[in-house]
Design a protein around this motif. Structure first.
Motif, PDB file in Angstrom:
ATOM      1  N   HIS A  42       0.853  -1.207   0.000  1.00  0.00           N
ATOM      2  CA  HIS A  42       0.000   0.000   0.000  1.00  0.00           C
ATOM      3  C   HIS A  42       0.871   1.233   0.000  1.00  0.00           C
ATOM      4  CE1 HIS A  42      -4.156  -1.195   0.241  1.00  0.00           C
ATOM      5  NE2 HIS A  42      -3.840  -2.156   1.080  1.00  0.00           N
ATOM      6  N   THR A  43       0.557   2.223  -0.790  1.00  0.00           N
ATOM      7  CA  THR A  43      -0.601   2.275  -1.654  1.00  0.00           C
ATOM      8  C   THR A  43      -0.214   2.095  -3.116  1.00  0.00           C
ATOM      9  OG1 THR A  43      -0.462   4.695  -1.767  1.00  0.00           O
ATOM     10  CG2 THR A  43      -1.972   3.795  -0.167  1.00  0.00           C
ATOM     11  N   ASP A  70      -0.464  -4.068   3.906  1.00  0.00           N
ATOM     12  CA  ASP A  70      -0.258  -2.826   4.638  1.00  0.00           C
ATOM     13  C   ASP A  70       0.903  -3.039   5.604  1.00  0.00           C
ATOM     14  OD1 ASP A  70      -1.218  -0.083   5.536  1.00  0.00           O
ATOM     15  OD2 ASP A  70      -1.061  -1.187   7.414  1.00  0.00           O
ATOM     16  N   THR A  72       2.122  -0.407   7.636  1.00  0.00           N
ATOM     17  CA  THR A  72       2.179   0.762   8.513  1.00  0.00           C
ATOM     18  C   THR A  72       2.780   0.449   9.876  1.00  0.00           C
ATOM     19  OG1 THR A  72       0.256   1.690   7.411  1.00  0.00           O
ATOM     20  CG2 THR A  72       0.822   2.604   9.559  1.00  0.00           C
ATOM     21  N   ARG A  75       6.680  -0.551  10.113  1.00  0.00           N
ATOM     22  CA  ARG A  75       7.734   0.429   9.856  1.00  0.00           C
ATOM     23  C   ARG A  75       8.429   0.790  11.161  1.00  0.00           C
ATOM     24  NH1 ARG A  75       7.846   3.143   4.969  1.00  0.00           N
ATOM     25  NH2 ARG A  75       9.022   4.722   6.049  1.00  0.00           N
ATOM     26  N   TRP A  78       7.122   4.588  12.121  1.00  0.00           N
ATOM     27  CA  TRP A  78       5.710   4.969  12.031  1.00  0.00           C
ATOM     28  C   TRP A  78       5.322   5.994  13.079  1.00  0.00           C
ATOM     29  CZ3 TRP A  78       1.981   4.445  15.744  1.00  0.00           C
ATOM     30  CH2 TRP A  78       2.198   3.526  16.770  1.00  0.00           C
ATOM     31  N   SER A  82       3.443   9.835  12.208  1.00  0.00           N
ATOM     32  CA  SER A  82       2.148  10.292  12.708  1.00  0.00           C
ATOM     33  C   SER A  82       1.818   9.573  14.010  1.00  0.00           C
ATOM     34  CB  SER A  82       1.059   9.994  11.679  1.00  0.00           C
ATOM     35  OG  SER A  82      -0.220  10.231  12.230  1.00  0.00           O
ATOM     36  N   PRO A  85      -1.511   6.736  12.856  1.00  0.00           N
ATOM     37  CA  PRO A  85      -1.237   6.202  11.522  1.00  0.00           C
ATOM     38  C   PRO A  85      -2.506   5.690  10.848  1.00  0.00           C
ATOM     39  CG  PRO A  85      -0.554   4.641  13.193  1.00  0.00           C
ATOM     40  CD  PRO A  85      -0.964   5.893  13.912  1.00  0.00           C
ATOM     41  N   VAL A  87      -4.043   2.905   8.931  1.00  0.00           N
ATOM     42  CA  VAL A  87      -3.811   1.487   8.673  1.00  0.00           C
ATOM     43  C   VAL A  87      -4.798   1.040   7.611  1.00  0.00           C
ATOM     44  CG1 VAL A  87      -3.755  -0.825   9.675  1.00  0.00           C
ATOM     45  CG2 VAL A  87      -2.998   1.143  11.030  1.00  0.00           C
ATOM     46  N   ARG A  88      -4.270   0.483   6.540  1.00  0.00           N
ATOM     47  CA  ARG A  88      -5.104   0.012   5.436  1.00  0.00           C
ATOM     48  C   ARG A  88      -5.276  -1.500   5.551  1.00  0.00           C
ATOM     49  NH1 ARG A  88      -1.860   4.096   3.774  1.00  0.00           N
ATOM     50  NH2 ARG A  88      -2.874   5.834   2.743  1.00  0.00           N
ATOM     51  N   THR A 113      11.002   0.454   3.495  1.00  0.00           N
ATOM     52  CA  THR A 113       9.657  -0.046   3.205  1.00  0.00           C
ATOM     53  C   THR A 113       9.710  -1.526   2.855  1.00  0.00           C
ATOM     54  OG1 THR A 113       8.901   2.119   2.452  1.00  0.00           O
ATOM     55  CG2 THR A 113       7.668   0.201   1.653  1.00  0.00           C
TER      56      THR A 113
END
Length: 143
Positions: A42-43, A70, A72, A75, A78, A82, A85, A87-88, A113
């Protein structure tokens, strides 16, 4: 490069994707990998994986499967990005155990990543191999 400078048109990107899918397919076939599983990060990697998969399936009449990942919370930075975060959804509808996975992302720079994505993949199973496909290499210099 200026912020409004066009570096690639839609036709340029389409041609790059056609070349990328053909080269990827040839390399996988050369290695005896006839049934890879594509997983997009993602994305941007998700859309790229879907387009590459479509091109390979059209060319070969195959059924290459794809999913999304995903990373997120995998990482290492992360919390710096933010405190809340986004999350997808991870959508891997197949087993990764002893499979050959093509991990797809749009850009590679430092490799952070990709490292996070490999960590995340291991929570879904242990693939036999992981190949990497990226559209843009930002050319992070080696120290």
């Amino acid at each position: 490069m200026k912020p409004t400078e066009i570096v690639a048109t839609a036709a340029d990107i389409e041609a790059a994707l056609a070349r990328m899918s053909a080269v990827l397919q040839a390399k996988l076939t050369q290695r005896g990998i006839l049934d890879p599983l594509m997983v997009g990060i993602h994305t941007g990697g998700v859309y790229l994986a879907q387009r590459i998969r479509s091109k390979i399936n059209m060319r070969e009449g195959g059924a290459v499967q794809s999913g999304s990942l995903d990373i997120t919370l995998y990482r290492d930075d992360w919390s710096l990005i933010s405190q809340n975060p986004i999350v997808r959804k991870t959508d891997i509808g197949f087993s990764l155990e002893q499979q050959r996975v093509v991990l797809v992302d749009d850009v590679i720079f430092t490799g952070r990543t990709i490292r996070a994505a490999m960590d995340a993949l291991m929570d879904y199973g242990r693939p036999d191999s992981i190949q990497l496909a990226v559209l843009v290499d930002r050319g992070h210099p080696l120290a």
